[in-house]
Design a protein around this motif. Structure first.
Motif, PDB file in Angstrom:
ATOM      1  N   VAL A  32      -8.334  -6.776 -13.921  1.00 28.56           N
ATOM      2  CA  VAL A  32      -7.286  -5.853 -14.373  1.00 28.56           C
ATOM      3  C   VAL A  32      -6.663  -6.362 -15.678  1.00 28.56           C
ATOM      4  O   VAL A  32      -6.432  -5.600 -16.629  1.00 28.56           O
ATOM      5  CB  VAL A  32      -6.207  -5.685 -13.287  1.00 28.56           C
ATOM      6  CG1 VAL A  32      -4.983  -4.930 -13.844  1.00 28.56           C
ATOM      7  CG2 VAL A  32      -6.770  -4.952 -12.081  1.00 28.56           C
ATOM      8  N   LEU A  33      -6.391  -7.661 -15.729  1.00 31.43           N
ATOM      9  CA  LEU A  33      -5.794  -8.264 -16.926  1.00 31.43           C
ATOM     10  C   LEU A  33      -6.671  -8.053 -18.162  1.00 31.43           C
ATOM     11  O   LEU A  33      -6.180  -7.688 -19.243  1.00 31.43           O
ATOM     12  CB  LEU A  33      -5.578  -9.759 -16.683  1.00 31.43           C
ATOM     13  CG  LEU A  33      -5.012 -10.586 -17.839  1.00 31.43           C
ATOM     14  CD1 LEU A  33      -3.653 -10.063 -18.277  1.00 31.43           C
ATOM     15  CD2 LEU A  33      -4.924 -12.055 -17.426  1.00 31.43           C
ATOM     16  N   TYR A  34      -7.975  -8.238 -17.992  1.00 30.68           N
ATOM     17  CA  TYR A  34      -8.880  -8.079 -19.136  1.00 30.68           C
ATOM     18  C   TYR A  34      -9.030  -6.614 -19.538  1.00 30.68           C
ATOM     19  O   TYR A  34      -9.301  -6.311 -20.709  1.00 30.68           O
ATOM     20  CB  TYR A  34     -10.233  -8.720 -18.848  1.00 30.68           C
ATOM     21  CG  TYR A  34     -10.262 -10.182 -19.230  1.00 30.68           C
ATOM     22  CD1 TYR A  34     -10.724 -10.577 -20.484  1.00 30.68           C
ATOM     23  CD2 TYR A  34      -9.788 -11.154 -18.368  1.00 30.68           C
ATOM     24  CE1 TYR A  34     -10.723 -11.912 -20.861  1.00 30.68           C
ATOM     25  CE2 TYR A  34      -9.784 -12.501 -18.726  1.00 30.68           C
ATOM     26  CZ  TYR A  34     -10.257 -12.869 -19.982  1.00 30.68           C
ATOM     27  OH  TYR A  34     -10.235 -14.209 -20.348  1.00 30.68           O
ATOM     28  N   ARG A  66     -26.751   1.753 -10.284  1.00 29.32           N
ATOM     29  CA  ARG A  66     -26.636   2.685 -11.409  1.00 29.32           C
ATOM     30  C   ARG A  66     -25.346   2.492 -12.199  1.00 29.32           C
ATOM     31  O   ARG A  66     -25.047   3.261 -13.115  1.00 29.32           O
ATOM     32  CB  ARG A  66     -26.736   4.122 -10.904  1.00 29.32           C
ATOM     33  CG  ARG A  66     -28.111   4.493 -10.367  1.00 29.32           C
ATOM     34  CD  ARG A  66     -28.152   5.944  -9.931  1.00 29.32           C
ATOM     35  NE  ARG A  66     -27.396   6.154  -8.691  1.00 29.32           N
ATOM     36  CZ  ARG A  66     -26.764   7.284  -8.378  1.00 29.32           C
ATOM     37  NH1 ARG A  66     -26.751   8.297  -9.231  1.00 29.32           N
ATOM     38  NH2 ARG A  66     -26.134   7.396  -7.232  1.00 29.32           N
ATOM     39  N   LEU A  67     -24.585   1.476 -11.822  1.00 31.43           N
ATOM     40  CA  LEU A  67     -23.338   1.176 -12.529  1.00 31.43           C
ATOM     41  C   LEU A  67     -23.434  -0.221 -13.142  1.00 31.43           C
ATOM     42  O   LEU A  67     -22.645  -1.117 -12.838  1.00 31.43           O
ATOM     43  CB  LEU A  67     -22.137   1.282 -11.578  1.00 31.43           C
ATOM     44  CG  LEU A  67     -21.795   2.691 -11.086  1.00 31.43           C
ATOM     45  CD1 LEU A  67     -20.746   2.640  -9.978  1.00 31.43           C
ATOM     46  CD2 LEU A  67     -21.309   3.568 -12.242  1.00 31.43           C
ATOM     47  N   SER A  68     -24.401  -0.379 -14.016  1.00 32.24           N
ATOM     48  CA  SER A  68     -24.676  -1.693 -14.603  1.00 32.24           C
ATOM     49  C   SER A  68     -23.500  -2.227 -15.414  1.00 32.24           C
ATOM     50  O   SER A  68     -23.220  -3.431 -15.402  1.00 32.24           O
ATOM     51  CB  SER A  68     -25.923  -1.624 -15.489  1.00 32.24           C
ATOM     52  OG  SER A  68     -27.062  -1.283 -14.742  1.00 32.24           O
ATOM     53  N   TYR A  69     -22.805  -1.349 -16.128  1.00 29.62           N
ATOM     54  CA  TYR A  69     -21.702  -1.833 -16.968  1.00 29.62           C
ATOM     55  C   TYR A  69     -20.544  -2.343 -16.115  1.00 29.62           C
ATOM     56  O   TYR A  69     -19.915  -3.347 -16.454  1.00 29.62           O
ATOM     57  CB  TYR A  69     -21.220  -0.728 -17.908  1.00 29.62           C
ATOM     58  CG  TYR A  69     -20.400  -1.266 -19.059  1.00 29.62           C
ATOM     59  CD1 TYR A  69     -21.002  -2.031 -20.057  1.00 29.62           C
ATOM     60  CD2 TYR A  69     -19.037  -1.019 -19.151  1.00 29.62           C
ATOM     61  CE1 TYR A  69     -20.253  -2.536 -21.117  1.00 29.62           C
ATOM     62  CE2 TYR A  69     -18.293  -1.513 -20.208  1.00 29.62           C
ATOM     63  CZ  TYR A  69     -18.902  -2.272 -21.179  1.00 29.62           C
ATOM     64  OH  TYR A  69     -18.162  -2.778 -22.227  1.00 29.62           O
ATOM     65  N   ILE A  70     -20.275  -1.667 -15.000  1.00 29.79           N
ATOM     66  CA  ILE A  70     -19.246  -2.144 -14.069  1.00 29.79           C
ATOM     67  C   ILE A  70     -19.617  -3.530 -13.562  1.00 29.79           C
ATOM     68  O   ILE A  70     -18.788  -4.450 -13.536  1.00 29.79           O
ATOM     69  CB  ILE A  70     -19.096  -1.172 -12.872  1.00 29.79           C
ATOM     70  CG1 ILE A  70     -18.546   0.182 -13.323  1.00 29.79           C
ATOM     71  CG2 ILE A  70     -18.197  -1.783 -11.789  1.00 29.79           C
ATOM     72  CD1 ILE A  70     -17.099   0.173 -13.729  1.00 29.79           C
ATOM     73  N   GLU A  71     -20.870  -3.687 -13.154  1.00 30.31           N
ATOM     74  CA  GLU A  71     -21.325  -4.987 -12.647  1.00 30.31           C
ATOM     75  C   GLU A  71     -21.236  -6.055 -13.734  1.00 30.31           C
ATOM     76  O   GLU A  71     -20.845  -7.194 -13.474  1.00 30.31           O
ATOM     77  CB  GLU A  71     -22.746  -4.876 -12.127  1.00 30.31           C
ATOM     78  CG  GLU A  71     -23.241  -6.139 -11.436  1.00 30.31           C
ATOM     79  CD  GLU A  71     -24.612  -5.995 -10.810  1.00 30.31           C
ATOM     80  OE1 GLU A  71     -25.104  -6.983 -10.222  1.00 30.31           O
ATOM     81  OE2 GLU A  71     -25.203  -4.905 -10.915  1.00 30.31           O
ATOM     82  N   PHE A 170     -13.750  -2.461  -4.911  1.00 36.10           N
ATOM     83  CA  PHE A 170     -12.347  -2.437  -5.329  1.00 36.10           C
ATOM     84  C   PHE A 170     -12.222  -2.082  -6.810  1.00 36.10           C
ATOM     85  O   PHE A 170     -11.473  -1.173  -7.190  1.00 36.10           O
ATOM     86  CB  PHE A 170     -11.676  -3.794  -5.071  1.00 36.10           C
ATOM     87  CG  PHE A 170     -11.174  -3.975  -3.672  1.00 36.10           C
ATOM     88  CD1 PHE A 170     -10.128  -3.216  -3.182  1.00 36.10           C
ATOM     89  CD2 PHE A 170     -11.742  -4.923  -2.829  1.00 36.10           C
ATOM     90  CE1 PHE A 170      -9.649  -3.375  -1.884  1.00 36.10           C
ATOM     91  CE2 PHE A 170     -11.283  -5.094  -1.531  1.00 36.10           C
ATOM     92  CZ  PHE A 170     -10.231  -4.335  -1.060  1.00 36.10           C
ATOM     93  N   PHE A 171     -12.964  -2.795  -7.650  1.00 37.91           N
ATOM     94  CA  PHE A 171     -12.819  -2.621  -9.095  1.00 37.91           C
ATOM     95  C   PHE A 171     -13.303  -1.245  -9.556  1.00 37.91           C
ATOM     96  O   PHE A 171     -12.631  -0.573 -10.345  1.00 37.91           O
ATOM     97  CB  PHE A 171     -13.585  -3.724  -9.823  1.00 37.91           C
ATOM     98  CG  PHE A 171     -13.400  -3.705 -11.311  1.00 37.91           C
ATOM     99  CD1 PHE A 171     -12.139  -3.867 -11.877  1.00 37.91           C
ATOM    100  CD2 PHE A 171     -14.485  -3.534 -12.160  1.00 37.91           C
ATOM    101  CE1 PHE A 171     -11.969  -3.850 -13.253  1.00 37.91           C
ATOM    102  CE2 PHE A 171     -14.327  -3.514 -13.527  1.00 37.91           C
ATOM    103  CZ  PHE A 171     -13.065  -3.679 -14.082  1.00 37.91           C
TER     104      PHE A 171
END
Length: 212
Positions: A32-34, A66-71, A170-171
């Motif tokens: 969250v901070l970043y 399919r959410l590579s950027y999140i990972e 969560f994220f």
């Protein structure tokens, strides 16, 4: 179950809860901070979520591939923040030679994960928050052998699978449903870390604005 076995079970469960709860909480807090410091990264992640998950739906584990950027964001948070900068203590079972150094039998060994994650020669710019370092030209996650937040070997972190799933759910759910920003007229919070049992961020405030 006899009393001794029951006590042992309670202690093992307590260890798992304490280790898992603190590291999970600190990792999410840093994430969250970043996002406050890197709004463009946040927008990119939300665009990926909108395409893959869609408005009115919630992220589930089936979306992970399919959410590579999140990972990649989560991986970069783990790399640059080093919530657990040193591995748990191990003991050399026999005299061992590693890179020319002799490690005598019964020596207590502590490995520095921080040193690996902040190695300038390997990462190039380890001090910079750059999730793209974990994504290849095809948009897939790069499994870099220098990325070791859960340590290595047979005795690597027991809760790795649970932690990865928890952080992702969560994220991704937070980013899909809210825009994260600093309170009006407030300066960006510090990225400085508090050193304790693990590393965690200084207390900070964030505003969560519904996206839909």
């Amino acid at each position: 179950m006899v009393k001794g076995e029951k006590n042992q079970l309670v202690v093992l469960l307590l260890d798992m809860f304490m280790a898992g709860a603190e590291t999970t909480s600190s990792t999410l807090s840093f994430a969250v901070l970043y996002m406050l410091h890197y709004p463009d990264v946040q927008k990119h992640a939300q665009s990926e979520l909108d395409i893959t998950v869609g408005k009115g739906n919630q992220p589930v584990m089936q979306h992970l591939s399919r959410l590579s950027y999140i990972e990649a964001i989560i991986m970069e948070v783990q790399r640059i923040c080093n919530i657990a900068p040193i591995t748990a203590a191990h003991r050399a079972k026999s005299d061992t030679k590693v890179s020319g150094y002799i490690i005598p039998k019964d020596t207590t060994v502590l490995a520095s994960i921080y040193s690996v994650h902040m190695d300038n020669e390997h990462w190039g710019d380890p001090e910079n928050f750059r999730p793209e370092r974990f994504i290849n030209n095809e948009g897939k996650i790069i499994q870099d052998e220098w990325f070791i937040p859960f340590s290595l070997g047979k005795r690597r972190c027991l809760g790795e699978t649970l932690a990865r799933g928890s952080w992702f759910l969560f994220f991704s759910t937070i980013l899909h449903n809210f825009i994260i920003s600093s309170p009006p007229a407030e300066p960006l919070p510090s990225l400085e870390q508090i050193d304790g049992a693990t590393l965690c961020p200084l207390p900070f405030y964030a505003v969560f604005t519904p996206r839909f």
